[in-house]
Motif scaffolding. Structure first.
Motif, PDB file in Angstrom:
ATOM      1  N   THR A  99      45.624  44.633  27.627  1.00  7.92           N
ATOM      2  CA  THR A  99      44.573  43.765  28.162  1.00  7.92           C
ATOM      3  C   THR A  99      45.188  42.467  28.678  1.00  7.92           C
ATOM      4  O   THR A  99      44.850  41.989  29.773  1.00  7.92           O
ATOM      5  N   ALA A 100      46.105  41.893  27.894  1.00  8.84           N
ATOM      6  CA  ALA A 100      46.732  40.624  28.292  1.00  8.84           C
ATOM      7  C   ALA A 100      47.542  40.794  29.581  1.00  8.84           C
ATOM      8  O   ALA A 100      47.522  39.912  30.456  1.00  8.84           O
ATOM      9  N   ALA A 101      48.216  41.921  29.726  1.00  5.71           N
ATOM     10  CA  ALA A 101      49.000  42.154  30.951  1.00  5.71           C
ATOM     11  C   ALA A 101      48.060  42.204  32.165  1.00  5.71           C
ATOM     12  O   ALA A 101      48.384  41.665  33.236  1.00  5.71           O
ATOM     13  N   GLY A 102      46.896  42.825  31.990  1.00  6.75           N
ATOM     14  CA  GLY A 102      45.916  42.874  33.081  1.00  6.75           C
ATOM     15  C   GLY A 102      45.370  41.489  33.394  1.00  6.75           C
ATOM     16  O   GLY A 102      45.108  41.161  34.560  1.00  6.75           O
ATOM     17  N   VAL A 103      45.208  40.659  32.360  1.00 10.23           N
ATOM     18  CA  VAL A 103      44.720  39.289  32.575  1.00 10.23           C
ATOM     19  C   VAL A 103      45.744  38.510  33.402  1.00 10.23           C
ATOM     20  O   VAL A 103      45.385  37.799  34.357  1.00 10.23           O
ATOM     21  N   VAL A 104      47.006  38.659  33.082  1.00  6.45           N
ATOM     22  CA  VAL A 104      48.028  37.886  33.809  1.00  6.45           C
ATOM     23  C   VAL A 104      48.162  38.397  35.252  1.00  6.45           C
ATOM     24  O   VAL A 104      48.321  37.591  36.182  1.00  6.45           O
ATOM     25  N   ALA A 105      48.029  39.709  35.449  1.00  4.85           N
ATOM     26  CA  ALA A 105      48.028  40.234  36.830  1.00  4.85           C
ATOM     27  C   ALA A 105      46.846  39.624  37.601  1.00  4.85           C
ATOM     28  O   ALA A 105      46.972  39.260  38.778  1.00  4.85           O
ATOM     29  N   SER A 106      45.729  39.481  36.907  1.00  6.32           N
ATOM     30  CA  SER A 106      44.538  38.871  37.533  1.00  6.32           C
ATOM     31  C   SER A 106      44.788  37.402  37.864  1.00  6.32           C
ATOM     32  O   SER A 106      44.327  36.894  38.889  1.00  6.32           O
ATOM     33  N   MET A 107      45.507  36.703  36.982  1.00  5.89           N
ATOM     34  CA  MET A 107      45.789  35.271  37.210  1.00  5.89           C
ATOM     35  C   MET A 107      46.541  35.062  38.520  1.00  5.89           C
ATOM     36  O   MET A 107      46.289  34.107  39.242  1.00  5.89           O
ATOM     37  N   ARG A 108      47.486  35.976  38.788  1.00  5.63           N
ATOM     38  CA  ARG A 108      48.270  35.835  40.033  1.00  5.63           C
ATOM     39  C   ARG A 108      47.341  35.961  41.237  1.00  5.63           C
ATOM     40  O   ARG A 108      47.478  35.224  42.219  1.00  5.63           O
ATOM     41  N   ALA A 109      46.386  36.908  41.147  1.00  4.86           N
ATOM     42  CA  ALA A 109      45.431  37.080  42.252  1.00  4.86           C
ATOM     43  C   ALA A 109      44.550  35.834  42.394  1.00  4.86           C
ATOM     44  O   ALA A 109      44.272  35.381  43.509  1.00  4.86           O
ATOM     45  N   VAL A 110      44.139  35.270  41.266  1.00  6.36           N
ATOM     46  CA  VAL A 110      43.240  34.116  41.296  1.00  6.36           C
ATOM     47  C   VAL A 110      43.945  32.892  41.880  1.00  6.36           C
ATOM     48  O   VAL A 110      43.404  32.212  42.760  1.00  6.36           O
ATOM     49  N   VAL A 111      45.167  32.613  41.415  1.00  2.96           N
ATOM     50  CA  VAL A 111      45.844  31.412  41.929  1.00  2.96           C
ATOM     51  C   VAL A 111      46.258  31.610  43.392  1.00  2.96           C
ATOM     52  O   VAL A 111      46.268  30.654  44.173  1.00  2.96           O
ATOM     53  N   ALA A 112      46.571  32.869  43.772  1.00  5.55           N
ATOM     54  CA  ALA A 112      46.886  33.130  45.186  1.00  5.55           C
ATOM     55  C   ALA A 112      45.660  32.831  46.039  1.00  5.55           C
ATOM     56  O   ALA A 112      45.764  32.198  47.100  1.00  5.55           O
ATOM     57  N   ASP A 113      44.497  33.282  45.585  1.00  2.37           N
ATOM     58  CA  ASP A 113      43.267  33.066  46.357  1.00  2.37           C
ATOM     59  C   ASP A 113      42.912  31.580  46.421  1.00  2.37           C
ATOM     60  O   ASP A 113      42.500  31.077  47.457  1.00  2.37           O
TER      61      ASP A 113
END
Ligand SMILES: NC(=O)c1ccc[n+]([C@@H]2O[C@H](COP(=O)([O-])OP(=O)(O)OC[C@H]3O[C@@H](n4cnc5c(N)ncnc54)[C@H](O)[C@@H]3O)[C@@H](O)[C@H]2O)c1
Length: 342
Positions: free
Chosen positions: A138-152
């Motif tokens: 779950t945490a790995a998916g959260v961090v992958a999501s963080m990259r998408a969020v900060v990129a956006d």
């Protein structure tokens, strides 16, 4: 309201005497999956409401995670002050699931863990996560999501130099804090349980109280405790640019997505962000994929989120609405029309 669920079973467990409720929302994409929640409710009918809502969210979660599965959920509705004969209730749950004949498989949720899945597994084979802990996935998916969020939000997926406030340093939150710190981010964290503090400070996070964490001036607020944290009362106090975290059902009500949008706070739908654990379990246990294949699937959560955030921008809708439309498309449900403006 019309029934949108494929099958709903309510049984009084013969051993436990407790209401066992299993909702299979959809098997359009494959066997329905979703955890077993054992929780106290004012009335068992409140548990029924919960299982209907949660199983429908699981259909979205599985579809958005690219899994060939539908959504389901189990709720054991405990009356206040109930003394639980755990083995009896888990065997009752196992029998109800077995009688569904394989259209639904369960796993851990609020109030249950891997040991409980072992006990349910004494009555049925349709059970996941009997061993191991889903929180690293779950945490790995959260961090992958963080990259998408900060990129956006900021134009680059780089986490180094970005600031995060992680609310809840439990099983998932503590992993997220470690991963963000390893990536060079600045991290503030808080938990109602003060015993978490030492471990978090040892990886370089700054400890604060939950209220200050929620309202900190950071790039991203990461809800990693309970659901319902984003309300008409809390959203006006936020000072972050984005919210993305693993906590399930972060929005107290659906219209809070609009409130965040109006405040120009980017909200990453938790149904996408929190999928890493279930992706890991399904890919490993049901589809016997290699660790490299599982990692690729979890990293893809970030790509899915990027697509949803772009679609939201292009259609001037909220990310919640864009995620819902994508899930409907993937499951084959007729889409609801877009609102003219948000
Ligand atoms: N474990 C998983 O793999 C997984 C998967 C998907 C979603 N989730 C969701 O992520 C969230 C965290 O899950 P978890 O497994 O880490 O749970 P957990 O119980 O291990 O951690 C939650 C932490 O939040 C703290 N907390 C509770 N209320 C708080 C408050 N008001 N302020 C600050 N801290 C508070 C608790 O003390 C605990 O340390 C939950 O909403 C869960 O449903 C977890």
């Amino acid at each position: 309201m019309s029934l949108k669920h494929q099958r709903v079973v309510v049984e009084r467990g013969p051993r436990s005497g407790l209401p066992i409720i299993v909702a299979v929302h959809s098997t359009a994409l494959g066997t329905a999956i979703g955890g077993c929640r054992i929780a106290t409710y004012p009335d068992w009918r409140d548990g029924l409401d919960d299982v209907l809502r949660l199983s429908s969210a699981m259909t979205q979660k599985a579809a958005l995670a690219g899994l060939p599965h539908g959504g389901g959920k189990t709720v054991v509705a405990l009356p206040a002050g109930a003394v639980l004969d755990r083995r009896a209730v888990l065997h009752d749950v196992g029998d109800v699931i077995e009688n569904l004949g394989g259209i639904y498989a369960t796993g851990p949720d609020v109030g249950t863990g891997p040991d409980d899945m072992m006990t349910i597994g004494e009555r049925t084979g349709y059970v996941l996560c009997r061993t191991g802990d889903s929180s690293p996935g779950t945490a790995a998916g959260v961090v992958a999501s963080m990259r998408a969020v900060v990129a956006d939000r900021f134009g680059s997926p780089e986490l180094s130099g970005r600031s995060f406030a992680v609310l809840g340093a439990g099983r998932v939150g503590s992993h997220v804090v470690r991963l963000l710190r390893s990536a060079g981010a600045t991290v503030l964290t808080a938990d109602v349980d003060p015993s978490r503090r030492t471990a978090m400070e040892s990886v370089g996070a700054t400890w604060t109280d939950p209220r200050s964490c929620l309202t900190a001036a950071v790039d991203v607020l990461v809800p990693a405790a309970l659901g319902g944290v984003l309300t008409a009362g809390t959203v006006p106090t936020l000072r972050c640019a984005a919210v993305a975290g693993p906590a399930n059902n972060q929005l107290a009500t659906d219209d809070i997505a609009d409130l965040l949008h109006e405040r120009d706070i980017l909200w990453a739908p938790d149904v996408v962000v929190s999928a890493g654990g279930i992706v890991h379990a399904i890919a490993t246990e049901l589809h016997h994929e290699t660790p490299a294949q599982v990692t690729t699937r979890i990293e893809a959560i970030g790509d899915t989120l990027s697509g949803i955030l772009s679609a939201a921008r292009e259609t001037s809708s909220t990310p919640a609405a864009a995620a819902s439309r994508l899930a409907d498309f993937l499951v084959g449900t007729p889409p609801t029309p877009l609102p003219a403006t948000v």
